[in-house]
Design an enzyme around this catalytic site. Structure first.
Site, PDB file in Angstrom:
ATOM      1  N   THR A   1       0.850  -1.203   0.000  1.00 29.06           N
ATOM      2  CA  THR A   1       0.000   0.000   0.000  1.00 29.06           C
ATOM      3  C   THR A   1       0.884   1.251   0.000  1.00 29.06           C
ATOM      4  O   THR A   1       0.623   2.208  -0.745  1.00 29.06           O
ATOM      5  CB  THR A   1      -0.950  -0.001   1.217  1.00 29.06           C
ATOM      6  OG1 THR A   1      -1.464  -1.326   1.412  1.00 29.06           O
ATOM      7  CG2 THR A   1      -2.106   0.959   1.006  1.00 29.06           C
TER       8      THR A   1
ATOM      9  N   GLU B   1       9.669   1.628  11.134  1.00 26.53           N
ATOM     10  CA  GLU B   1       8.326   2.231  11.036  1.00 26.53           C
ATOM     11  C   GLU B   1       7.947   2.867  12.365  1.00 26.53           C
ATOM     12  O   GLU B   1       7.389   3.971  12.418  1.00 26.53           O
ATOM     13  CB  GLU B   1       7.303   1.160  10.653  1.00 26.53           C
ATOM     14  CG  GLU B   1       7.498   0.646   9.238  1.00 26.53           C
ATOM     15  CD  GLU B   1       6.620  -0.534   8.871  1.00 26.53           C
ATOM     16  OE1 GLU B   1       6.426  -0.769   7.681  1.00 26.53           O
ATOM     17  OE2 GLU B   1       6.138  -1.237   9.779  1.00 26.53           O
TER      18      GLU B   1
ATOM     19  N   GLY C   1       5.946  -6.744   6.684  1.00 24.75           N
ATOM     20  CA  GLY C   1       7.059  -6.580   5.756  1.00 24.75           C
ATOM     21  C   GLY C   1       8.404  -6.482   6.470  1.00 24.75           C
ATOM     22  O   GLY C   1       9.406  -6.097   5.853  1.00 24.75           O
TER      23      GLY C   1
END
Ligand code: 5RP
Length: 224
Positions: free
Chosen positions: A35, A107, A101
């Site tokens: 995405t 992140e 991932g």
């Protein structure tokens, strides 16, 4: 609509959301995954408006650079104004599971710095209770067995993600059969296990906005 079309729709919606908010000195945090990749490709269309980005993985940095979008080391920027990233699961409080991932640590770092975290996901990711998706935990390699035993004590079934080395040189344990009714407490408990770098629960720093792709269109959700 297919899941791919829903992902494209939220990537487009994220661009529409951000475009009017971008200023000359804005810094964008960019996530990782399919995405986020669609978002990066859309961002390329307005790269003249993008002052600087920081990336949550080597893969996203390479994709951004391939489009000619400037990517900076997080330590060289004063702030991150917006962070756009996908998720593996979200609950109604916009607490997330991420790390499918294997990019969870970077992140989480970018999300921690960001003033606003915009999560983009298709409707299959919205759940009542987190934990249907196996929870990723990034672990220092020599601590793998120790951490796995501790995760079993917490009630989960950790499985070593074979063949995966994170951008930080570590390994991933995915914790199966592990419903998480109290994400805030569990995030801290797992992070307290010696040898854990971080886990994929984003409860201490949830998303601020969830752009959710549904067959009725993209919905904008705020934490409840
Ligand atoms: C990567 C992530 C991703 O955001 C998550 O896995 C969702 O990926 P996708 O957009 O491909 O469904 O946390 O570490």
């Amino acid at each position: 609509m297919s899941q791919e079309q829903l992902k494209q729709a939220v990537a487009d919606a994220a661009l529409d959301y951000l475009r009017p908010l971008l200023e000359n000195d804005s810094v964008l945090g960019i996530g990782t995954g399919s995405t986020a990749n669609l978002f990066i490709d859309r961002l390329a269309g307005i790269k003249g408006l993008v002052n600087a980005t920081v990336a949550s993985s080597e893969a996203s940095a390479a994709r951004l650079k391939s489009h000619g979008i400037p990517v900076y080391d997080l330590n060289t920027v004063d702030q991150v104004d917006f962070y756009v990233d996908g998720a593996d699961e979200s609950n109604a409080a916009l607490q997330l599971i991420k790390g499918g991932g294997a990019a969870l640590t970077r992140e989480k770092i970018v999300a921690a710095v960001a003033a606003k975290f915009i999560c983009i996901a298709d409707e299959s990711k919205l759940v009542h209770t987190l934990g249907q998706f196996p929870l990723p935990v990034e672990v220092i390699p020599m601590a793998r067995s120790h951490v796995a035993r501790e995760l079993v004590k917490l009630g989960g079934d950790p499985v070593y993600r074979e063949g995966v080395v994170t951008d930080n040189g570590n390994v991933i344990l995915d914790v199966y059969n592990f419903p998480i009714p109290q994400p805030l407490a569990m995030e801290q408990k797992i992070n307290n296990i010696t040898g854990v770098v971080t886990n994929g629960l984003f409860a201490l720093r949830p998303a601020d906005v969830l752009l959710l792709g549904t067959s009725q269109g993209v919905k904008t959700l705020h934490a409840q």
